[in-house]
Design an enzyme around this catalytic site. Structure first.
Site, PDB file in Angstrom:
ATOM      1  N   ASP A  29       0.324  27.629  74.962  1.00 38.12           N
ATOM      2  CA  ASP A  29      -0.871  26.826  74.696  1.00 38.12           C
ATOM      3  C   ASP A  29      -1.925  27.650  73.948  1.00 38.12           C
ATOM      4  OD1 ASP A  29      -2.379  24.576  74.775  1.00 38.12           O
ATOM      5  OD2 ASP A  29      -2.950  24.747  76.880  1.00 38.12           O
ATOM      6  N   GLY A  30      -2.697  26.954  73.122  1.00 39.30           N
ATOM      7  CA  GLY A  30      -3.846  27.599  72.484  1.00 39.30           C
ATOM      8  C   GLY A  30      -3.688  27.857  70.993  1.00 39.30           C
ATOM      9  N   ASN A  31      -2.635  27.320  70.393  1.00 43.81           N
ATOM     10  CA  ASN A  31      -2.461  27.528  68.946  1.00 43.81           C
ATOM     11  C   ASN A  31      -3.616  26.920  68.152  1.00 43.81           C
ATOM     12  OD1 ASN A  31      -0.026  28.686  69.532  1.00 43.81           O
ATOM     13  ND2 ASN A  31       1.227  26.958  68.854  1.00 43.81           N
ATOM     14  N   ARG A  33      -6.700  26.209  69.193  1.00 46.28           N
ATOM     15  CA  ARG A  33      -7.962  26.943  69.402  1.00 46.28           C
ATOM     16  C   ARG A  33      -7.966  28.262  68.644  1.00 46.28           C
ATOM     17  NH1 ARG A  33      -7.746  26.083  75.660  1.00 46.28           N
ATOM     18  NH2 ARG A  33      -5.790  25.133  74.992  1.00 46.28           N
ATOM     19  N   SER A  74       6.006  18.428  73.958  1.00 43.51           N
ATOM     20  CA  SER A  74       6.160  17.572  75.141  1.00 43.51           C
ATOM     21  C   SER A  74       6.273  16.114  74.714  1.00 43.51           C
ATOM     22  CB  SER A  74       4.946  17.741  76.060  1.00 43.51           C
ATOM     23  OG  SER A  74       3.820  17.119  75.481  1.00 43.51           O
ATOM     24  N   GLU A  76       4.368  13.942  75.536  1.00 44.48           N
ATOM     25  CA  GLU A  76       2.990  13.493  75.269  1.00 44.48           C
ATOM     26  C   GLU A  76       2.507  13.929  73.881  1.00 44.48           C
ATOM     27  OE1 GLU A  76       3.774  15.114  78.245  1.00 44.48           O
ATOM     28  OE2 GLU A  76       3.928  13.172  79.258  1.00 44.48           O
ATOM     29  N   ASN A  77       3.129  14.954  73.322  1.00 47.21           N
ATOM     30  CA  ASN A  77       2.655  15.480  72.037  1.00 47.21           C
ATOM     31  C   ASN A  77       2.825  14.496  70.863  1.00 47.21           C
ATOM     32  OD1 ASN A  77       3.553  18.960  72.697  1.00 47.21           O
ATOM     33  ND2 ASN A  77       1.600  17.910  72.949  1.00 47.21           N
ATOM     34  N   ARG A 203      -2.423  24.206  84.708  1.00 43.57           N
ATOM     35  CA  ARG A 203      -1.571  23.029  84.927  1.00 43.57           C
ATOM     36  C   ARG A 203      -0.152  23.360  84.511  1.00 43.57           C
ATOM     37  NH1 ARG A 203      -5.928  20.694  82.240  1.00 43.57           N
ATOM     38  NH2 ARG A 203      -4.896  20.921  80.222  1.00 43.57           N
TER      39      ARG A 203
HETATM   40  C1  FPP Z   1       0.308  24.199  71.953  1.00 38.88           C
HETATM   41  O1  FPP Z   1      -0.905  24.632  71.373  1.00 38.88           O
HETATM   42  C2  FPP Z   1       1.442  24.474  71.076  1.00 38.88           C
HETATM   43  C3  FPP Z   1       2.329  23.553  70.604  1.00 38.88           C
HETATM   44  C4  FPP Z   1       2.236  22.112  70.920  1.00 38.88           C
HETATM   45  C5  FPP Z   1       3.424  23.910  69.662  1.00 38.88           C
HETATM   46  C6  FPP Z   1       4.116  25.208  69.981  1.00 38.88           C
HETATM   47  C7  FPP Z   1       5.121  25.509  68.951  1.00 38.88           C
HETATM   48  C8  FPP Z   1       5.387  26.739  68.473  1.00 38.88           C
HETATM   49  C9  FPP Z   1       4.682  27.945  68.943  1.00 38.88           C
HETATM   50  C10 FPP Z   1       6.475  26.920  67.473  1.00 38.88           C
HETATM   51  C11 FPP Z   1       7.717  27.289  68.209  1.00 38.88           C
HETATM   52  C12 FPP Z   1       8.940  27.047  67.434  1.00 38.88           C
HETATM   53  C13 FPP Z   1      10.203  26.931  67.945  1.00 38.88           C
HETATM   54  C14 FPP Z   1      11.369  26.672  67.089  1.00 38.88           C
HETATM   55  C15 FPP Z   1      10.465  27.025  69.370  1.00 38.88           C
HETATM   56  P1  FPP Z   1      -2.028  23.530  71.114  1.00 38.88           P
HETATM   57  O2  FPP Z   1      -1.795  22.929  69.772  1.00 38.88           O
HETATM   58  O3  FPP Z   1      -2.015  22.548  72.240  1.00 38.88           O
HETATM   59  O4  FPP Z   1      -3.314  24.384  71.127  1.00 38.88           O
HETATM   60  P2  FPP Z   1      -4.761  23.902  71.618  1.00 38.88           P
HETATM   61  O5  FPP Z   1      -4.628  23.543  73.065  1.00 38.88           O
HETATM   62  O6  FPP Z   1      -5.610  25.105  71.380  1.00 38.88           O
HETATM   63  O7  FPP Z   1      -5.138  22.741  70.755  1.00 38.88           O
END
Ligand code: FPP
Length: 249
Positions: A29-31, A33, A74, A76-77, A203
């Site tokens: 989580d956190g990409n 942000r 997920s 939900e995504n 969570r």
């Molecule tokens: C959640 O951060 C991250 C995701 C929904 C995507 C994760 C996917 C990767 C890291 C790529 C992995 C690739 C493979 C092939 C396994 P967020 O977008 O919910 O961040 P936020 O809560 O800060 O908005």
């Protein structure tokens, strides 16, 4: 820098190699942000998140951790913007293709869990090709959850079992924890010992609901793209300080 964190290629000396989790699960989580903090589009966060994941997988190999399972998308995504969903699906497809040769070389055994029937045919094919090419590998067991929901997984397992009962193949009395586990997407994988969640949320968000029953949970404020070997080291140190009782005194 202390001697045991200089390169972190080898297992840091303050970790006990005999008490490592054999299966680590991660909610990445956190990409978004991470990108926002830098004034970048969210997609850049996902790209950097994928790079962090690649290094974590290599780290599991270097440090002798047998299985890594990550929550990539997920159920939900699907509610995110179409642009972001499309970006993620294309990213997954590209990664399964671009990283396949290296996964084969490094002995990674890839598995993908979730409801894959609703993915695009081209992503489905890329997954199938990568799974087939790595199926006999003996290295780290790398499981990616895509279009995954823990409740849905349990419902699917129940439907399969109910169908078997109705067909007279098994009795109701044959249904036990082992049988249910065998019908989950993660059949054949040991349950995770450690769940890591980045970016501070407390969570489990419908991830591996059955399998995480006795896992130790580690939450860090670090955002996923910054979750590097040093952060993993901290998670493992924390894990090794826990006393796992499995409900016993
Ligand atoms: C959640 O951060 C991250 C995701 C929904 C995507 C994760 C996917 C990767 C890291 C790529 C992995 C690739 C493979 C092939 C396994 P967020 O977008 O919910 O961040 P936020 O809560 O800060 O908005």
């Amino acid at each position: 820098m202390t001697p045991n964190t200089t390169s972190l290629i080898e297992l840091p000396t303050d970790l006990d190699g005999t008490q490592l989790p054999q299966h680590v699960a991660a909610i990445m989580d956190g990409n978004g942000r991470w990108a926002k903090q830098r004034g970048l589009p969210r997609m850049m966060g996902h790209k950097r998140g994928a790079a962090a994941l690649k290094d974590l997988l290599r780290c599991c190999k270097d440090w002798g951790i047998g299985a890594l399972t990550v929550y990539a998308f997920s159920t939900e995504n699907w509610g995110r913007s179409m642009e972001e969903v499309d970006f993620l699906m294309t990213l997954f497809e590209n990664l399964f293709q671009a990283e396949l040769a290296e996964m084969v070389l490094e002995g990674v055994k890839l598995e993908v869990v979730g409801d894959l029937a609703h993915l695009s045919p081209s992503l489905y094919r890329a997954i199938d090709r990568a799974k087939t090419a790595t199926q006999h590998n003996q290295g780290v067991r790398f499981t990616v959850a895509i279009n995954y929901g823990g409740r849905q997984e349990i419902v699917r397992a129940c439907q399969t079992i109910a169908t078997q009962v109705r067909a007279g193949e098994i009795e109701v009395a044959d249904i036990d924890e082992n049988l249910l586990s065998e019908h989950l997407d993660t059949a054949n994988l040991p349950d995770p010992d450690l769940l890591i969640r980045t970016s501070g949320e407390m969570r489990i968000s419908n991830f591996l609901l059955w399998q995480l029953a006795y896992a130790e949970i580690y939450v860090t404020d670090t955002l996923w793209p910054d979750f590097d070997r040093r952060a993993f080291h901290q998670a493992l140190l924390n894990y090794q300080q826990r006393h796992r009782r499995f409900g016993k005194a």
